[in-house]
Enzyme design. Structure first.
Site, PDB file in Angstrom:
ATOM      1  CE  LYS A 157      -3.911   1.936   2.649  1.00 38.55           C
ATOM      2  NZ  LYS A 157      -4.846   1.683   3.766  1.00 38.55           N
ATOM      3  CB  SER A 208      -8.087   3.536   2.908  1.00 36.74           C
ATOM      4  OG  SER A 208      -7.221   2.956   3.863  1.00 36.74           O
ATOM      5  CB  SER A 224      -8.439   0.621   5.718  1.00 39.81           C
ATOM      6  OG  SER A 224      -9.104   1.857   5.761  1.00 39.81           O
TER       7      SER A 224
END
Lengths: 72, 469
Positions: free
Chosen positions: B84, B162, B186
């Site tokens: 990420k 996210s 997330s």
């Protein structure tokens, strides 16, 4: 009683909206400024839930701070 | 390379490791394969920020040489992965998904990235995410520097956030695993929306050093993989104390499936877990419970009556606005992509110190009450989310998408581990998911339950249209 509470809540939302306007009003367009009260109200509802939960003096948060001592 | 695309897309980490050691595929070929898939499907799904080609090929070549020389670093050696884009990587930009940080470059790797390098894994990409991990209050899938993350199962649907790119890149079978982060949903949300297995470790299990800080007391890093077993293998590589993160706990972690039970589990079925759920979510959950009855006794469980959601909301708003004090103070949130994110944080100023600390004090009650509940079970079981992924071009703030994970606030506030694994399909061909939440530091128990579920189902083996054809 409920009416009185709602009136108080409205006054607080209005006052906090004015704080946001005073601090950041120059950065907000009309649309954003118009949405501030609803966001303030949402946060106030969350805070009201916290205030309704009973706590006593002995209820501490979980701290992560530790006293620091560097190399001698 | 003697292995076909479909085989590589389906293989677990253990299977890929076996193929490498049997010389059926080389780490360099695996890295090239992942880079090509990310450049194609990954970019189409808005899952990619940066391909780390040079680093990937360097690490892959080294892995091949080490293995040939008999130096075996373990199950991740030679395996490609994506991180990420909130994890610092030396010399490679780290955007935090947000325009104001679009050219940000750090000079060192995050601890998690360092540990994966030590384990021999090969970094192939920085993966897309919601801007600032969603901490500014986003309400629409388009809140990202790379556009809305799209589901590999239906590109008209959101991949979730996210950790959008981590979910969709693993779901599209472009990488065997990825690292995501979770403050409040997330990892589990994109895992559910993309049909992958996503593990949120206990708070403090994995060092946050070098990761973007959103909410210091709630941020967790964890693996998103094809199977629960894969999640255990990755957690084994990244968990552990770190002198650079005082919240990383000094507890050893070893993933040890051989010593885990495969049956005889005791599961608590969360009361109200199906409230407001789409019919397919409810049906798939009930059928999943039938599967679990083969290996577990099921009992009713109820969350303690505490203001979980309010505590989460106040802590996130207060800490996130403090973490981005500079950005907010300078008015640079106006550069963020999503309209809501450009002014919402100003309102966070209205939270007082007393209110924030009150939330922290109540959190202590929540953590203790959740521990009492979780201690009765190997895991609490619930649908991960009440709906499948919303359309990628609509706000999810209203309508059927409004309802979040039934246990999300309580478990995240208490820092508890959970794994989400696929358990069927719902409307528009989109995956649904089931979640197992455990007692603090009991990742191996939730992994064992999820593994037992996956040994009796094949939802995690289904391939999305880009692979299945």
């Amino acid at each position: 009683m409920a009416d009185e509470q709602a009136r108080d809540d409205d006054v607080i939302v209005e006052a906090l909206t004015a704080v946001v306007q005073a601090r950041y009003g120059g950065r907000l367009d009309a649309g954003q400024a118009g949405r501030v009260p609803e966001i303030v109200r949402g946060l106030r509802e969350a805070v009201a839930s916290l205030m309704a939960y009973p706590l006593v003096n002995a209820d501490e948060p979980d701290p992560v701070f530790g006293a620091y001592r560097g190399e001698d | 390379m003697s292995v076909d695309d479909r085989t590589l897309a389906s293989a677990s980490l253990r299977e890929l490791g076996r193929m490498i050691r049997a010389a059926e595929v080389t780490p360099t070929a695996l890295a090239e394969h992942a880079l090509a898939r990310l450049d194609g499907d990954g970019r189409r799904l808005n899952a990619v920020v940066t391909l780390t080609r040079d680093r990937a090929l360097r690490e892959a070549r080294r892995a091949g040489e080490e293995l040939a020389a008999g130096h075996d670093r373990g199950p991740l050696h030679g395996i490609p992965y994506g991180a990420k884009d909130l994890l610092a990587t030396a010399g490679i930009r780290t955007t935090w998904g947000a325009v104001p940080y679009g050219e940000q470059v750090f000079d060192a790797d995050a601890t998690v990235v360092q540990r994966l390098e030590t384990a021999g894994a090969v970094l192939v990409a920085k993966l897309a995410m919601v801007e600032l991990a969603g901490g500014m209050g986003y309400d629409h899938p388009d809140a990202s520097i790379t556009g809305p993350g799209l589901s590999p199962w239906n590109p008209a649907a959101w991949s979730g956030g996210s950790s959008s790119g981590s979910g969709s890149a693993v779901g599209a079978r472009a990488v065997p695993f990825a690292i995501g982060s979770e403050t409040h949903g997330s990892i589990t949300t994109p895992a559910a929306f993309c049909g992958v297995s996503g593990l949120r470790p206990t708070y403090g299990r994995v060092s946050r050093h070098g990761a973007m800080a959103l909410v210091w007391t709630m941020d967790k890093l964890g693996p998103m993989c094809r199977t629960a077993d894969d999640c255990g293998l990755v957690l084994d590589a990244i968990a552990g104390p770190d002198p650079f993160d005082p919240t990383a706990v000094n507890r050893a972690y070893r993933y040890d499936p051989e010593r885990s039970r495969g049956e005889g589990f005791r599961l608590g079925v969360l009361a109200g877990g199906l409230e407001g759920a789409q019919p397919e979510v409810a049906g798939n959950f009930e059928r999943s419970l039938d599967v679990l009855r083969d290996v577990a006794t099921l009992e009713d469980a109820a969350l303690p009556d505490l203001p979980h959601q309010a505590v989460a909301r106040i802590i996130i708003a207060a800490e996130a606005s403090a973490a981005f004090d500079d950005l907010i103070g300078e008015g640079r949130i106006a550069e963020l992509t999503r309209e809501t994110d450009r002014f919402n944080p100003y309102v966070y100023d209205t939270i007082s110190a007393r209110e924030y600390i009150r939330a922290l004090r109540i959190r202590r009650h929540i953590a203790r009450a959740m521990d009492v509940l979780c201690a009765r079970f190997d895991a609490l079981v619930s649908p991960t989310l009440s709906s499948v992924a919303p359309p990628a071009d609509e706000s999810f703030a209203r309508g059927p998408w409004r309802r979040g994970a039934p246990i999300g606030a309580a478990a995240n506030v208490a820092g508890l581990p959970a794994i989400s694994v696929p358990n069927g399909f719902g409307e528009r061909g989109l995956p649904t998911a089931i979640q197992f939440t455990g007692r603090a530091f009991e990742e191996n128990r939730v992994l064992a339950v999820a593994h037992a579920f996956q040994q009796r189902t094949d939802w995690h083996l289904r391939l999305p249209p880009n692979i299945a054809g």
